[in-house]
Design an enzyme around this catalytic site. Structure first.
Site, PDB file in Angstrom:
ATOM      1  N   ASP A  67      43.933  38.335  64.541  1.00 28.26           N
ATOM      2  CA  ASP A  67      45.019  39.026  63.851  1.00 28.26           C
ATOM      3  C   ASP A  67      45.545  38.219  62.673  1.00 28.26           C
ATOM      4  O   ASP A  67      45.146  37.077  62.444  1.00 28.26           O
ATOM      5  CB  ASP A  67      46.158  39.341  64.836  1.00 28.26           C
ATOM      6  CG  ASP A  67      46.480  38.166  65.755  1.00 28.26           C
ATOM      7  OD1 ASP A  67      46.344  37.006  65.313  1.00 28.26           O
ATOM      8  OD2 ASP A  67      46.862  38.405  66.918  1.00 28.26           O
ATOM      9  N   ASN A 137      55.803  39.528  76.471  1.00 30.09           N
ATOM     10  CA  ASN A 137      55.845  40.925  76.912  1.00 30.09           C
ATOM     11  C   ASN A 137      54.470  41.442  77.331  1.00 30.09           C
ATOM     12  O   ASN A 137      54.287  42.643  77.542  1.00 30.09           O
ATOM     13  CB  ASN A 137      56.436  41.825  75.822  1.00 30.09           C
ATOM     14  CG  ASN A 137      55.604  41.831  74.541  1.00 30.09           C
ATOM     15  OD1 ASN A 137      54.550  41.199  74.462  1.00 30.09           O
ATOM     16  ND2 ASN A 137      56.074  42.554  73.532  1.00 30.09           N
ATOM     17  N   GLU A 144      50.919  45.424  71.144  1.00 31.66           N
ATOM     18  CA  GLU A 144      52.194  45.482  71.837  1.00 31.66           C
ATOM     19  C   GLU A 144      52.156  46.517  72.971  1.00 31.66           C
ATOM     20  O   GLU A 144      51.252  47.367  73.029  1.00 31.66           O
ATOM     21  CB  GLU A 144      53.303  45.842  70.843  1.00 31.66           C
ATOM     22  CG  GLU A 144      53.487  44.847  69.699  1.00 31.66           C
ATOM     23  CD  GLU A 144      54.267  43.597  70.112  1.00 31.66           C
ATOM     24  OE1 GLU A 144      54.320  43.281  71.321  1.00 31.66           O
ATOM     25  OE2 GLU A 144      54.827  42.941  69.216  1.00 31.66           O
TER      26      GLU A 144
END
EC number: 3.5.99.6
Length: 252
Positions: A67, A137, A144
């Site tokens: 990324d 998370n 995400e």
């Protein structure tokens, strides 16, 4: 899925650095998926030591980064281009630049850049090893919670928790990019072998969810249960209580 607590970040990083080195030594045309961030600093430090000590020929090794932040030039100190140069490619300057692949976060058309990077991944074929970290998370890459499991390289709106977690690398939270370009979950699972590293108490909850929760888009890392060859290396702080510590010299 193999889960090992090697006690410390240094020990785990050294072991994985040896695994990367062996892959490059025995498969000179290998393809490596690389990750960035604080989790990976010791890994690259140890890998550079091994490479410099043995002067390994890496001219035919190909690398593919997960990324990059959207809006940062390659020369920006917090870009992942800069990180990779600083941690690996300038420390061992024998990688062939044409074989280094990192998404361009400063392209005029980011959707076109995502499609272009995805084409590169498809054309180059399976990575032999994919290195991963994990977000607090449960994100992997910058995928995400809520990211579809069949996603390929795409532009991501970063969550508030990710922006906050990454703000330690910037002067203030407002400077953290709000988007990133990331390999998708489907891209990640195409690798032959996946190695995930997690260190520190803040990562323990994410690792616990990964190991114990059913596969769910709410915790993207749980998708790794669908892959046949995943290894997870932890330190004491990131390790759930039910995973025993093992010393490197006890491993095969």
């Amino acid at each position: 899925m193999k889960v090992l607590n090697l006690g410390s970040k240094k020990q785990a990083s050294f072991y994985v650095a040896c695994e990367l080195y062996k892959e490059m030594a025995f498969n000179q045309h290998c393809k490596l998926g690389l990750a960035t961030g604080g989790t990976m600093t010791d890994l690259y430090e140890q890998l550079v030591k091994l490479l410099n000590k043995n002067q390994l020929n890496v001219d035919n090794v190909s690398t593919f980064n997960l990324d990059e932040y959207v809006g940062l030039t390659a020369s920006h100190p917090q870009s992942y281009h800069y990180y990779m140069d600083d941690m690996l490619f300038k420390q061992y300057p024998y990688f062939n630049r044409k074989n280094i692949h990192i998404p361009n976060g400063d392209a005029d058309d980011m959707n076109a850049e995502a499609s272009k990077y995805n084409d590169v991944l498809e054309q180059q074929g399976q990575r032999d090893i994919q290195i991963l970290g994990i977000g607090e998370n449960g994100h992997i890459g910058f995928n995400e919670p809520g990211t579809p499991f069949d996603s390929v390289t795409h532009i991501v709106d970063l969550t508030e928790s990710t922006i906050k977690a990454n703000s330690r690398y910037f002067k203030n939270e407002d400077d953290v990019p709000k988007q990133a370009i990331s390999m998708g979950l489907a891209n990640i699972l195409q690798a032959k072998r996946i190695i995930l590293l997690a260190f520190g108490e803040k990562k323990r909850a994410a690792i616990t969810h990964l190991l114990n929760q059913e596969i769910s888009v709410d915790v993207p890392a749980t998708l790794l249960h669908k892959h046949p060859n995943v290894e997870i290396y932890l330190d004491d702080e990131a390790c759930p209580k039910n995973v025993a510590k093992i010393h490197v010299d006890e491993m095969d």
